[in-house]
Write a protein that holds these residues in place. Structure first.
Motif, short mmCIF file in Angstrom:
data_model
loop_
_atom_site.label_atom_id
_atom_site.label_comp_id
_atom_site.label_asym_id
_atom_site.label_seq_id
_atom_site.Cartn_x
_atom_site.Cartn_y
_atom_site.Cartn_z
N LEU A 184 -2.70 -17.60 127.63
CA LEU A 184 -1.26 -17.37 127.64
C LEU A 184 -0.54 -18.60 127.14
CD1 LEU A 184 -0.81 -15.60 131.10
CD2 LEU A 184 -0.90 -14.52 128.85
N ASP A 185 0.49 -18.39 126.30
CA ASP A 185 1.28 -19.53 125.84
C ASP A 185 2.40 -19.82 126.84
OD1 ASP A 185 3.29 -17.67 125.44
OD2 ASP A 185 3.16 -17.69 123.26
N ALA A 186 3.30 -20.74 126.48
CA ALA A 186 4.36 -21.16 127.39
C ALA A 186 5.31 -20.02 127.73
CB ALA A 186 5.14 -22.33 126.77
N ASP A 187 5.41 -19.02 126.86
CA ASP A 187 6.31 -17.88 127.10
C ASP A 187 5.60 -16.70 127.76
OD1 ASP A 187 8.43 -19.26 125.89
OD2 ASP A 187 7.74 -18.64 123.90
N GLY A 188 4.33 -16.90 128.14
CA GLY A 188 3.60 -15.83 128.80
C GLY A 188 2.96 -14.84 127.85
N GLN A 189 3.00 -15.13 126.56
CA GLN A 189 2.38 -14.24 125.58
C GLN A 189 0.94 -14.66 125.32
OE1 GLN A 189 5.06 -14.51 122.18
NE2 GLN A 189 6.06 -12.60 122.79
N GLN A 190 0.08 -13.66 125.13
CA GLN A 190 -1.32 -13.95 124.86
C GLN A 190 -1.46 -14.56 123.48
OE1 GLN A 190 -3.33 -13.31 127.37
NE2 GLN A 190 -5.20 -14.13 126.46
N GLU A 191 -2.21 -15.64 123.40
CA GLU A 191 -2.41 -16.33 122.11
C GLU A 191 -3.89 -16.52 121.87
OE1 GLU A 191 -1.92 -20.76 120.20
OE2 GLU A 191 -0.37 -20.07 121.61
N TRP A 192 -4.33 -16.10 120.69
CA TRP A 192 -5.71 -16.32 120.27
C TRP A 192 -5.71 -17.20 119.04
CZ3 TRP A 192 -8.10 -15.37 115.62
CH2 TRP A 192 -9.49 -15.49 115.60
N GLY A 193 -6.68 -18.11 118.96
CA GLY A 193 -6.76 -18.96 117.77
C GLY A 193 -8.14 -19.56 117.61
N VAL A 194 -8.43 -20.01 116.40
CA VAL A 194 -9.70 -20.69 116.11
C VAL A 194 -9.41 -21.93 115.28
CG1 VAL A 194 -11.21 -18.67 116.20
CG2 VAL A 194 -10.07 -19.26 114.05
N SER A 195 -10.27 -22.92 115.43
CA SER A 195 -10.16 -24.15 114.65
C SER A 195 -11.48 -24.88 114.74
CB SER A 195 -9.03 -25.03 115.20
OG SER A 195 -9.06 -26.32 114.59
N SER A 196 -11.81 -25.64 113.74
CA SER A 196 -12.96 -26.54 113.87
C SER A 196 -12.58 -27.66 114.84
CB SER A 196 -13.34 -27.13 112.51
OG SER A 196 -12.24 -27.85 111.96
N LEU A 197 -13.55 -28.18 115.55
CA LEU A 197 -13.25 -29.23 116.53
C LEU A 197 -12.72 -30.49 115.86
CD1 LEU A 197 -16.12 -28.94 119.17
CD2 LEU A 197 -13.73 -28.27 119.37
N LEU A 198 -13.23 -30.82 114.70
CA LEU A 198 -12.68 -31.90 113.87
C LEU A 198 -12.38 -31.33 112.50
CD1 LEU A 198 -14.92 -35.05 114.58
CD2 LEU A 198 -12.66 -34.53 115.53
N SER A 199 -11.19 -31.63 111.98
CA SER A 199 -10.88 -31.15 110.64
C SER A 199 -11.57 -32.00 109.59
CB SER A 199 -9.37 -31.14 110.41
OG SER A 199 -8.83 -32.44 110.51
N TYR A 200 -11.82 -33.27 109.91
CA TYR A 200 -12.66 -34.10 109.04
C TYR A 200 -13.03 -35.37 109.80
CZ TYR A 200 -9.60 -38.07 107.85
OH TYR A 200 -8.85 -39.22 107.90
N ALA A 201 -14.06 -36.06 109.29
CA ALA A 201 -14.47 -37.35 109.84
C ALA A 201 -15.12 -38.16 108.73
CB ALA A 201 -15.45 -37.15 111.00
N LYS A 202 -14.95 -39.46 108.78
CA LYS A 202 -15.63 -40.31 107.80
C LYS A 202 -15.94 -41.67 108.43
CE LYS A 202 -11.61 -42.45 105.48
NZ LYS A 202 -10.91 -42.60 104.18
N LEU A 203 -17.00 -42.31 107.93
CA LEU A 203 -17.41 -43.64 108.34
C LEU A 203 -17.28 -44.56 107.14
CD1 LEU A 203 -20.63 -42.73 110.37
CD2 LEU A 203 -18.48 -43.58 111.33
N LYS A 204 -16.53 -45.63 107.32
CA LYS A 204 -16.33 -46.57 106.22
C LYS A 204 -16.02 -47.94 106.79
CE LYS A 204 -13.52 -47.39 102.07
NZ LYS A 204 -12.40 -46.89 101.24
N GLY A 205 -16.75 -48.94 106.32
CA GLY A 205 -16.49 -50.30 106.77
C GLY A 205 -16.64 -50.49 108.27
N GLY A 206 -17.55 -49.74 108.90
CA GLY A 206 -17.76 -49.87 110.33
C GLY A 206 -16.72 -49.18 111.18
N VAL A 207 -15.88 -48.35 110.55
CA VAL A 207 -14.81 -47.65 111.27
C VAL A 207 -15.02 -46.15 111.13
CG1 VAL A 207 -12.33 -47.21 111.39
CG2 VAL A 207 -13.18 -49.53 110.96
N CYS A 208 -14.83 -45.44 112.23
CA CYS A 208 -14.88 -43.98 112.21
C CYS A 208 -13.46 -43.44 112.17
CB CYS A 208 -15.60 -43.45 113.44
SG CYS A 208 -15.60 -41.64 113.57
N GLU A 209 -13.12 -42.74 111.12
CA GLU A 209 -11.80 -42.12 110.98
C GLU A 209 -11.98 -40.61 111.11
OE1 GLU A 209 -8.84 -41.43 107.30
OE2 GLU A 209 -9.09 -43.55 107.84
#
Length: 391
Positions: free
Chosen positions: A94-119
């Motif tokens: 349920l959303d804030a207004d009490g309406q049922q909400e369904w959705g999908v998404s990848s857990l991360l939209s992207y990730a990269k490792l560069k120069g010892g940093v994870c972005e």
């Protein structure tokens, strides 16, 4: 495994727990143990700016340290990040207004490792869901580092948010299998296999490793199991792990005395929080007055558990725990050297838990972890010796 040294961290990473939205908890069942730990640390790092920043970043080696992955094998880290990007999160609520909400998404939209940093980044929709302060569970990162099974960590995450209500409520077996990441396995459609390979081992690790104790109940439709729920209560032995990040108790004057005696950081903090500084100081003072103590940590552990002060003296009445320990000491002293060796081997062979065995091998008959079992062992050999103490 030692707790995370937060003095070396900055910003949100200095917190001991991450607020994890129930939508994210319920859909990440297919993650491996390393991926599940990784997702929690990344969320902790990003939490304050989830909807304010499009991307987030943290030092890759700090990331590895916080998930208990002390390896230079960046290929494994890359594979885990790839898994998060390929895992679909699904929510139906349920959303804030009490309406049922369904959705999908990848857990991360992207990730990269560069120069010892994870972005990395989250999709805007998932970031908004995870940023909701009204619906979350606190996932303690020091506790999650102790898990060795992904199924056990998944069970912990799905149960912990219900600790105040005492029960998860009934889940269909189909839902439970999805939460454990085995929804696509034909093998686990059979409850006997699910119970033996997933449920029982996961419960055992949660109860041994975390700050909650869980037990399962089932409902049947005809002769087949159709639903499962988990009853939840706090684990008094490990609740300290979820309440203290160590900063307060490490500043207590008695903490340095405990550490100087050889008490571990974790046990020192637990004693101070559970018993208070005055009680710990009193027990320290007692141990320091004893002559010929070869294992002061073991002796102090017994003193803390049994609440004794002057065993063998006439200064006053002994507590029940101290009296029982004095009886055990007298019984052991009365045995011959050969008998004492045989007693130790017999008792050690009766212990199935590796932690219990290690504690007895370290502390002998003063083992605090085995106090009840030790009393039962000697009571069976000499029941009359304990009669007076239990009247």
């Amino acid at each position: 495994m030692d707790d995370i040294d937060r003095s070396a961290l900055t910003g949100a990473l200095r917190r001991s727990a991450v607020k994890k939205h129930v939508a994210a908890i319920h859909v990440s069942g297919k993650l491996t143990l390393l991926q599940r730990k990784l997702s929690n640390v990344l969320l902790l790092n990003a939490y304050d700016t989830l909807t304010l920043q499009a991307t987030h970043a943290m030092d890759a080696r700090t990331l590895c340290t916080m998930i208990g992955y002390n390896s230079n094998d960046m290929d494994t880290l890359k594979a885990s990040l790839r898994g998060l990007a390929e895992t679909v999160a699904e929510w139906d609520m349920l959303d804030a207004d009490g309406q049922q909400e369904w959705g999908v998404s990848s857990l991360l939209s992207y990730a990269k490792l560069k120069g010892g940093v994870c972005e990395y980044a989250y999709s805007p929709a998932l970031a908004e869901k995870m940023n909701d302060p009204k619906v979350f569970a606190l996932i303690n990162l020091n506790i999650q580092r102790r898990f060795t099974s992904g199924h056990a960590l998944a069970l912990y995450e799905n149960c912990y948010r219900f600790v105040r209500t005492g029960s998860t409520g009934w889940w269909s077996l189909d839902l439970f299998r999805r939460l454990m990441g085995v929804g696509d396995s034909a093998y686990y459609e059979t409850y006997k296999h699910l119970n033996a390979k997933i449920i029982k081992p996961a419960i055992a690790e949660v109860n041994k490793t975390s700050n909650i104790v869980v037990s399962a109940e089932i409902k049947k439709r005809g002769r087949a199991v159709s639903d499962i729920r988990f009853l939840i209560k706090e684990n008094p032995q490990l609740a300290i792990l979820d309440l203290d990040d160590g900063e307060g108790t490490r500043n207590a004057p008695v903490y340095n005395r405990l550490r100087g005696l050889g008490v571990s950081d974790r046990l020192a903090r637990q004693w101070i929080r559970e018993h208070g500084e005055e009680y710990v100081v009193a027990k320290l003072g007692y141990v320091e007055k004893q002559d010929g103590v070869r294992n002061p940590v073991g002796y102090l552990t017994a003193a803390m558990k049994a609440d004794f002060t002057e065993i063998g003296s006439n200064s006053g009445p002994l507590s029940a725990g101290a009296a029982r320990l004095k009886i055990v000491q007298d019984l052991v002293s009365a045995r011959t050297a050969r008998q004492r060796d045989a007693d130790k081997r017999l008792f050690l062979n009766s212990l199935s838990d590796s932690a219990d065995r290690a504690d007895f091998e370290r502390h002998g008959w003063m083992s605090a972890l085995n106090a009840d079992a030790i009393r039962a062992f000697w009571a069976e050999l000499s029941p009359e010796a304990f009669e007076a103490s239990e009247m």
